[in-house]
Design an enzyme around this catalytic site. Sequence first.
Site, PDB file in Angstrom:
ATOM      1  N   ASP A  11      43.295  39.804  40.355  1.00 60.67           N
ATOM      2  CA  ASP A  11      42.989  39.321  39.010  1.00 60.67           C
ATOM      3  C   ASP A  11      41.762  38.423  39.186  1.00 60.67           C
ATOM      4  O   ASP A  11      41.888  37.254  39.530  1.00 60.67           O
ATOM      5  CB  ASP A  11      44.170  38.533  38.432  1.00 60.67           C
ATOM      6  CG  ASP A  11      43.894  38.027  37.027  1.00 60.67           C
ATOM      7  OD1 ASP A  11      43.153  38.692  36.280  1.00 60.67           O
ATOM      8  OD2 ASP A  11      44.414  36.953  36.683  1.00 60.67           O
ATOM      9  N   GLU A  60      41.193  44.118  38.154  1.00 62.94           N
ATOM     10  CA  GLU A  60      41.185  44.170  36.690  1.00 62.94           C
ATOM     11  C   GLU A  60      39.760  44.407  36.198  1.00 62.94           C
ATOM     12  O   GLU A  60      38.829  43.734  36.616  1.00 62.94           O
ATOM     13  CB  GLU A  60      41.722  42.872  36.090  1.00 62.94           C
ATOM     14  CG  GLU A  60      41.776  42.923  34.572  1.00 62.94           C
ATOM     15  CD  GLU A  60      42.411  41.694  33.966  1.00 62.94           C
ATOM     16  OE1 GLU A  60      43.642  41.685  33.817  1.00 62.94           O
ATOM     17  OE2 GLU A  60      41.673  40.745  33.681  1.00 62.94           O
ATOM     18  N   ASP A  91      47.773  33.964  37.046  1.00 64.86           N
ATOM     19  CA  ASP A  91      46.830  34.784  37.821  1.00 64.86           C
ATOM     20  C   ASP A  91      47.544  35.499  38.972  1.00 64.86           C
ATOM     21  O   ASP A  91      47.204  36.629  39.315  1.00 64.86           O
ATOM     22  CB  ASP A  91      45.700  33.905  38.379  1.00 64.86           C
ATOM     23  CG  ASP A  91      45.082  33.030  37.314  1.00 64.86           C
ATOM     24  OD1 ASP A  91      44.161  33.499  36.629  1.00 64.86           O
ATOM     25  OD2 ASP A  91      45.565  31.889  37.139  1.00 64.86           O
TER      26      ASP A  91
END
EC number: 3.1.21.10
Length: 189
Positions: free
Chosen positions: A7, A68, A141
Amino acid sequence: MRVMGVDPGLTRCGLSVVESGPGRKVVALDVGVVRTPPEDELALRLMAVADAAEEWMDTHKPEAVAIERVFAQHNVRTAMGTAQAGGVIALAAARRGIRVAFHTPSEVKAAVTGNGSADKAQVTAMVTRILGLQVAPKPADAADALALAICHCWRAPLMDRMAAAQAQAEQVRRRYEQRLAEQRKVVRG
């Protein structure tokens, strides 16, 4: 399959490693967050993120890195930093010959919760449940990094089959066009 989920972010970058087993079984091997001070220069912050990611890759030896995909954020500066952090991690993986896949937040949410517009609490709850964790991963996260890795474990086989089918269809198309061209030559000849 061993997958590193990322992330990306400059202030907090979530990192995780999971391993998939038969069916949809997934086991968490490691999870953490890399933090960089906002007052540091951009280049130093990116280097810190890259160094941490490289250490994870060298330690855990993932077969794939799932990052991501940044597609839109209200704050352009945040979006740029997020994209840059994802970029240095993708580069580190590519240098090691590790496959890199990008997944949108809605793809990850849909894979993990069944709802592409699920909120962070729902994603965290499902990650905790899927991995059989006693405590929910924190901060968000870390949970998001695990969700990315889970998503890739579950989507990669389908993505590979689709790519193989597309390559096969392209071969058939080329052979057909070649035969057609040869028939035209015979007719003209």
